[in-house]
Design a protein around this motif. Structure first.
Motif, short mmCIF file in Angstrom:
data_model
loop_
_atom_site.label_atom_id
_atom_site.label_comp_id
_atom_site.label_asym_id
_atom_site.label_seq_id
_atom_site.Cartn_x
_atom_site.Cartn_y
_atom_site.Cartn_z
N LEU A 33 0.84 -1.26 -0.06
CA LEU A 33 0.10 0.10 0.10
C LEU A 33 0.91 1.33 -0.24
O LEU A 33 0.29 2.02 -0.17
CB LEU A 33 -0.94 -0.09 1.20
CG LEU A 33 -1.96 -1.04 1.02
CD1 LEU A 33 -2.88 -1.04 2.49
CD2 LEU A 33 -2.96 -0.78 -0.09
N ASP A 37 -2.92 2.55 -4.10
CA ASP A 37 -4.23 2.30 -3.18
C ASP A 37 -5.28 1.41 -4.24
O ASP A 37 -6.30 1.27 -3.69
CB ASP A 37 -4.84 3.45 -2.95
CG ASP A 37 -4.95 4.62 -4.04
OD1 ASP A 37 -5.05 4.19 -5.15
OD2 ASP A 37 -5.32 5.84 -3.81
N GLY A 55 -7.44 1.98 -0.86
CA GLY A 55 -6.42 1.96 0.07
C GLY A 55 -6.32 0.78 0.98
O GLY A 55 -5.83 0.69 1.95
N PHE A 82 -1.58 4.52 -7.48
CA PHE A 82 -2.25 5.56 -6.85
C PHE A 82 -3.45 5.94 -7.61
O PHE A 82 -3.11 6.66 -8.81
CB PHE A 82 -1.49 6.72 -6.03
CG PHE A 82 -0.71 6.13 -4.78
CD1 PHE A 82 -1.48 5.85 -3.76
CD2 PHE A 82 0.54 5.89 -4.98
CE1 PHE A 82 -0.64 5.74 -2.60
CE2 PHE A 82 1.13 5.54 -3.73
CZ PHE A 82 0.51 5.21 -2.56
#
Length: 243
Positions: A33, A37, A55, A82
């Motif tokens: 992580l 996410d 996430g 992300f």
């Protein structure tokens, strides 16, 4: 996030290594992580399909139910990014997964088909056909052999949820699955799996295009000294599962 910052897709290990039976955990969920996410993968011992969304990491069990993974659990293979906010694209009814992938591929071609994409599709589904796998014990057998005995399939009907999909260009085939590879998780995060069939009523999709591909190689002798080639048939079986 700096809008001008290049977008990276981060991957642990290669599909060839997974195909050959390298199921040793190379990264924890907490470490994963730190690099994204949103994404997908599997767990050490291929103990269920992995979905990363908002996430959080989720594991799909043998009955199709999903549970949040412990931060200390490990993965031998995963791909994340992300997810950047983008203007969503609305999609209408898609009768099959091939129809959906055709629409997504046309969009990829317009944006640049030699890049890597992670997409998130939130929608209403009439049907989602999915699978997971049961945890393996050493000595590990190739993934195609795992699917022959320990694949578990299920169908969800009239369900809201999200598809996390990855598009890999042909020149990276083997490093990951070329074309589309998708995992599903329900809106209430209670069920999911690797998707091989669906019918979607409607949905919205966000495309994230990456211009960086970062891969961490596992530190184990099986990766360092193993055979990292997999046939097209093996890769196809890993994607589609058993009939």
């Amino acid at each position: 996030m700096n809008k001008n910052k290049r977008q990276a897709i981060y991957q642990i290990s290669t599909l060839q290594a997974l195909a050959g039976g390298n199921y040793y955990g190379a990264s924890t969920m907490k470490q994963l992580l730190a690099h994204g996410d949103t994404g997908l993968g599997t767990f050490a011992g291929v103990a269920g399909e992995l979905i990363v969304i908002d996430g959080y990491c989720y594991r799909v069990l043998g009955d199709g139910s999903a549970v949040e993974a412990d931060p200390a659990e490990k993965t031998p293979f995963a791909t994340v990014t992300f997810l950047r906010p983008k203007e969503p694209m609305h999609l209408g009814h898609q009768a099959t997964i091939n129809d959906l992938q055709d629409v997504l591929t046309q969009e990829v071609k317009a944006r640049g088909f030699n890049d890597v994409y992670i997409v998130r599709l939130d929608g209403r589904f009439r049907r989602v056909s999915a699978r997971t796998e049961l945890e393996q014990q050493e000595p590990y057998k190739p993934f195609a052999k795992v699917l022959e005995t320990d694949e578990r399939r299920f169908t969800f009907e009239n369900i809201d949820g999200s598809l996390i999909g990855i598009y890999i260009p042909d020149y990276l085939n083997g490093v990951n699955t070329s074309g589309w590879h998708s995992h599903f998780i329900s809106a209430d995060r209670s069920k999911g799996g690797h998707v091989f069939g669906l019918e979607m009523e409607e949905g919205t999709v966000i495309f994230n295009k990456a211009d960086r591909f970062i891969m961490d190689m596992p530190h184990n002798k099986q990766f360092e000294r193993g055979n990292l080639t997999a046939s097209e048939d093996e890769i196809k079986q890993i994607e589609q599962g058993t009939e």
